[in-house]
Design a protein around this motif. Sequence first.
Motif, short mmCIF file in Angstrom:
data_model
loop_
_atom_site.label_atom_id
_atom_site.label_comp_id
_atom_site.label_asym_id
_atom_site.label_seq_id
_atom_site.Cartn_x
_atom_site.Cartn_y
_atom_site.Cartn_z
N GLN A 138 69.20 6.57 14.63
CA GLN A 138 69.75 6.04 13.39
C GLN A 138 68.75 5.07 12.78
O GLN A 138 68.03 4.38 13.47
CB GLN A 138 71.03 5.26 13.72
CG GLN A 138 72.30 5.94 13.31
CD GLN A 138 73.49 5.05 13.60
OE1 GLN A 138 73.75 4.74 14.74
NE2 GLN A 138 74.20 4.67 12.56
N ASP A 139 68.70 5.03 11.44
CA ASP A 139 67.83 4.06 10.79
C ASP A 139 68.39 2.66 11.02
O ASP A 139 69.55 2.40 10.76
CB ASP A 139 67.75 4.33 9.28
CG ASP A 139 66.86 5.51 8.96
OD1 ASP A 139 66.02 5.87 9.81
OD2 ASP A 139 66.98 6.06 7.86
N ILE A 140 67.55 1.80 11.51
CA ILE A 140 67.94 0.42 11.78
C ILE A 140 67.37 -0.45 10.67
O ILE A 140 66.20 -0.35 10.34
CB ILE A 140 67.39 -0.05 13.14
CG1 ILE A 140 67.88 0.86 14.26
CG2 ILE A 140 67.81 -1.50 13.40
CD1 ILE A 140 67.19 0.59 15.59
N ARG A 141 68.21 -1.31 10.11
CA ARG A 141 67.78 -2.23 9.06
C ARG A 141 67.79 -3.65 9.62
O ARG A 141 68.51 -3.94 10.58
CB ARG A 141 68.70 -2.14 7.85
CG ARG A 141 68.67 -0.78 7.17
CD ARG A 141 69.53 -0.75 5.92
NE ARG A 141 70.84 -1.32 6.13
CZ ARG A 141 71.98 -0.64 6.20
NH1 ARG A 141 71.98 0.65 6.07
NH2 ARG A 141 73.12 -1.26 6.39
N LYS A 142 67.02 -4.51 8.99
CA LYS A 142 67.00 -5.92 9.36
C LYS A 142 68.43 -6.46 9.35
O LYS A 142 69.17 -6.23 8.40
CB LYS A 142 66.13 -6.69 8.35
CG LYS A 142 66.02 -8.16 8.62
CD LYS A 142 65.09 -8.78 7.59
CE LYS A 142 64.99 -10.28 7.74
NZ LYS A 142 64.06 -10.84 6.75
N GLY A 143 68.81 -7.11 10.43
CA GLY A 143 70.16 -7.67 10.55
C GLY A 143 71.14 -6.78 11.28
O GLY A 143 72.22 -7.22 11.64
N ASP A 144 70.77 -5.52 11.53
CA ASP A 144 71.65 -4.61 12.27
C ASP A 144 71.70 -4.99 13.74
O ASP A 144 70.67 -5.35 14.34
CB ASP A 144 71.16 -3.16 12.17
CG ASP A 144 71.51 -2.49 10.86
OD1 ASP A 144 72.32 -3.04 10.09
OD2 ASP A 144 70.97 -1.39 10.61
N CYS A 145 72.88 -4.87 14.31
CA CYS A 145 73.05 -4.99 15.75
C CYS A 145 73.33 -3.60 16.29
O CYS A 145 73.92 -2.76 15.60
CB CYS A 145 74.21 -5.94 16.07
SG CYS A 145 73.85 -7.64 15.57
#
Length: 126
Positions: free
Chosen positions: A2-9
């Motif tokens: 999955q694409d992970i973005r800044k701030g994702d847990c």
Amino acid sequence: MQDIRKGDCFNTGGDLAEYEDEDGAQAGYSVKIVPCDQAHEGEAFAVFNLDDGAYPGKDKVVSIAEEKCSGTALTDYVGKNANVSDKLGVFYYYPQPSTWAFGDREVTCFVGDSSGTSTGSLRSAS
């Protein structure tokens, strides 16, 4: 992945202790994004792209990832006066030669506790 973005847990589907070393490490590729108020293994604090061109080689990619993930990116994310647990380590995902061929240039820096999960976000409110 999955694409992970800044701030994702997220949860890695693996054991971070297997990937830990002094300067950060490449972690497993299987992740599931979860709300930060749920138990999670990692929290992304920076995402950046490497320059286009031929694959620079694993050593160069790792060197860039280590430099950017261990620089001010974490301090900027958590704030200068944050009380970050000593149990947290810096990890990163980086492009492999096989994914580079398909346009993958993304490095994701994240913190994780190799001894278990944590709850809540480290992100500074400011």
